[in-house]
Design an enzyme around this catalytic site. Sequence first.
Site, short mmCIF file in Angstrom:
data_model
loop_
_atom_site.label_atom_id
_atom_site.label_comp_id
_atom_site.label_asym_id
_atom_site.label_seq_id
_atom_site.Cartn_x
_atom_site.Cartn_y
_atom_site.Cartn_z
N TYR A 159 0.84 -1.20 0.00
CA TYR A 159 0.00 0.00 0.00
C TYR A 159 0.87 1.25 0.00
O TYR A 159 0.66 2.18 -0.78
CB TYR A 159 -0.91 -0.02 1.22
CG TYR A 159 -1.90 1.12 1.29
CD1 TYR A 159 -3.07 1.08 0.54
CD2 TYR A 159 -1.66 2.22 2.09
CE1 TYR A 159 -3.99 2.13 0.59
CE2 TYR A 159 -2.58 3.27 2.16
CZ TYR A 159 -3.73 3.21 1.41
OH TYR A 159 -4.63 4.25 1.46
N LYS A 163 1.18 4.22 -2.88
CA LYS A 163 0.82 5.61 -2.60
C LYS A 163 2.02 6.55 -2.73
O LYS A 163 1.86 7.72 -3.11
CB LYS A 163 0.21 5.72 -1.20
CG LYS A 163 -1.11 4.98 -1.05
CD LYS A 163 -2.17 5.51 -2.00
CE LYS A 163 -3.53 4.86 -1.79
NZ LYS A 163 -4.57 5.43 -2.67
#
Length: 266
Positions: A159, A163
């Site tokens: 994740y 990002k």
Amino acid sequence: MIDAKTGNEASLAVITGGASGIGEATARGFVAAGWRVVIADINDERGDNIAAELAGRGSQVTYSHLDVSDEQAVLDFKQDVYSRFGRVDALVNSGGILQNATRVTKMAIADFDRIIDVNLRGTLLTARAFGEEMAAAGSGSIVNLCSLTTFQATPQPAYGMSKSALKMLTEVMAAELGPQGVRVNAVAPGYTMTPAMKQRIDRGERDPAKVISKSALRRFVEPKEIADAILFLCSPSASAITGVTLPIDCGWLVYSVYSSAAAQPE
């Protein structure tokens, strides 16, 4: 739909991941501001219900099924939107998936692939497809969804990598599309009390006390607060802003570092 103030056709926003959480709040925020909205998601039942609810209030809102990781589906979706509406004034890339805490050495590579495929590649596909059309038209605004993990390491490796890469994508596209009148920015939400966050708290996968204790404002972010910032970035009030990744985190980034300093004031 005609803007009552200007007499012109209302601006159009496309919002991926618009059937829940921050995406849903963003769709509602744009509608409240008088925009036409196209919601795109894979949750057809929820997306249809939201679109029907908002359309029932007199707004022009439609829903389309879209898997952002499917390149041909993205291209077909873009073509459909432009064939129906002729223009897109704003694209909000809110579609994405979360990750529970894990170690790099223990993380399933299949999970890594899926998160990168949706969060990073999916945002790239939609931003590129709509950005090209906006550049040809000479105007438009794109907002990507980054995260606290864009700036700080957390035990969500896939994740966080997705990002962090989105910040770079935002900056590169801002430089590339700016000369054609297209602005590209990002927001970096902190711990936000979305339905997905609430579910993880209820399952014991997030500790709300830790979030609150490390936030300067001592609370979670609300989805509407993210939506308000996105709407601002797409508005004329932000006409000179591009290439920015804006944290909206109740002061988590500053306080988590400040409170960890070796020396503390009395």
